[in-house]
Design an enzyme around this catalytic site. Structure first.
Site, short mmCIF file in Angstrom:
data_model
loop_
_atom_site.label_atom_id
_atom_site.label_comp_id
_atom_site.label_asym_id
_atom_site.label_seq_id
_atom_site.Cartn_x
_atom_site.Cartn_y
_atom_site.Cartn_z
N HIS A 28 -3.64 6.82 2.03
CA HIS A 28 -3.98 5.54 1.42
C HIS A 28 -5.37 5.16 1.92
CE1 HIS A 28 -4.21 1.39 0.50
NE2 HIS A 28 -4.01 0.99 1.74
N ASN A 87 -10.18 -0.67 -0.91
CA ASN A 87 -8.73 -0.50 -0.76
C ASN A 87 -8.04 -1.06 -2.01
OD1 ASN A 87 -6.01 -0.81 -0.13
ND2 ASN A 87 -6.36 -1.59 1.93
N CYS A 89 0.81 -1.22 0.00
CA CYS A 89 0.00 0.00 0.00
C CYS A 89 0.84 1.27 0.00
CB CYS A 89 -0.94 0.01 1.20
SG CYS A 89 -2.03 -1.42 1.22
#
Ligand code: UT7
Length: 331
Positions: free
Chosen positions: A258, A288, A113
């Site tokens: 993020h 996500n 990420c």
């Protein structure tokens, strides 16, 4: 040394929309559980015929168009992904080919990420040192092909989505640009969010049916531990970016975190004493998307007019590794 600035942005997501109600059909979960725990309403899942490079190419073309650069201009490609089309080489090699780029440097970074911010940092160093003038920086994933879409994998399956985001960075000729980047890693916690195979570790059997049966070829996550670390590291790395540049929270127009979980962003906002309006969020639409989440969010925030010339913004990431990272930018 000239810093780099972002001159082009673009993103692409698969057409296939998967709503929480669709997930209720294939695993034991509920729209209510997903929304209250994560803020996610829907996400895009790549269909079988769509690869990470397809999304990356499309996002890259949009970023190149916005920057007004041609294939000839690009002298560096860096891609952040944990779901490349093939085990090797990386998606960067496919971009070099499919975008008709010169035989320039192209490589992938596997920092989950945090990968986009890692890639941006490396690209910025190339430009500061004079090694490159125009770099294509991409975060792209079709990671949902890897996830266990049964009740066994529901803690992960409901959170993740696919997509790609791209940025063109070029030598800055004014005071705008990437002011600083900050990268971190703590490998001792790597097993709290990981995918074991295919890999070279002893006992990790490549393409082994037994390994698949034991779920060793799908991501695994200790959600509570990841959550606990994320709410600690996000504020730390945002503060680090501000301190480095003598900025206070009042100077920051927008934080692009993020998109891991809306509750993580809420906890970060609370810890930093700011309202949720200062942290950009589009997780309700895309879930996500790992390395793609920051460039997608940055592109949307820019398209929505939330970032104007002269604004200070901070990109902030946390994810598997653990890795965490930030970038302070004057637009
Ligand atoms: O980019 C970084 C990547 N990852 C993250 O940022 C994730 C960080 N962690 C999280 O976001 C949260 O920990 C989750 C959203 C994964 C889970 O939320 P939580 O409030 O920490 O839930 P929990 O782990 O305490 O689980 C509560 C219950 C469990 O059942 P029991 O043991 O209490 O009976 C789970 O089995 O919820 C169950 N559960 C689900 N129920 C319905 C787990 N996943 C699901 C699901 N649907 N999809």
């Amino acid at each position: 040394m000239h810093k780099s600035k972002i001159t082009g942005l673009g993103f692409e997501v698969p057409e296939n929309v998967v709503k929480n109600a669709d997930l209720e059909e294939i695993m034991e979960t509920s729209d209510e559980w997903i929304q209250t725990r994560s803020g996610i309403k829907e996400r895009r899942w790549a269909t079988e015929d769509l690869a990470t490079s397809d999304l990356a190419i499309s996002a890259s073309k949009k970023a190149m168009e916005m920057a007004g650069v041609s294939s000839e201009d690009i002298d560096l490609v860096i891609v952040g992904t944990l779901s490349s089309d093939y085990f090797f080489p990386g998606v960067s090699a496919q971009l070099q080919d499919k975008l008709n780029l010169r035989n320039i440097a192209a490589f992938d970074i596997k920092a989950a990420c945090s990968a986009f911010v890692y890639c941006l940092s490396v690209g910025d160093q190339f430009i500061r040192s004079g090694m490159a003038k125009t770099a294509l920086i991409v975060g792209a994933e079709t990671q949902t092909k890897l996830i266990d879409k049964t009740t066994r994998g529901r803690d992960i399956a409901v959170l993740f989505g696919d997509g790609a985001g791209a940025a063109i960075i070029q030598t800055s000729d004014d005071d705008s640009g990437i002011l600083s980047t900050h990268l971190h890693c703590q490998g001792k916690d790597m097993k709290n969010l990981w995918m074991e195979g295919p890999g070279s570790a002893p006992g990790v059997w490549i393409h082994n049916k037994q390994a698949i049966a034991h779920g060793r070829l799908s991501p695994k996550m200790n959600g509570r531990e990841v959550f606990r670390n994320a709410v600690k590291r996000f504020p730390e790395v945002i503060q680090e970016a501000m301190d480095e540049n003598g900025l206070t929270m009042e100077d920051i127009k927008l934080i692009i975190p993020h998109q891991a979980n809306n509750r993580i962003s809420q906890a970060v906002a609370k810890r930093m004493g700011i309202g949720m309006d200062r942290l950009y969020s589009n997780i309700h639409k895309y879930g996500n998307t790992t390395a793609a989440s920051i460039p997608i969010a940055l592109t949307e925030a820019h398209q929505e007019g939330k970032i104007q010339k002269g604004d200070h913004i901070i990109l902030a990431a946390f994810g598997a590794g653990y890795t965490w990272a930030s970038a302070a930018i004057r637009w």
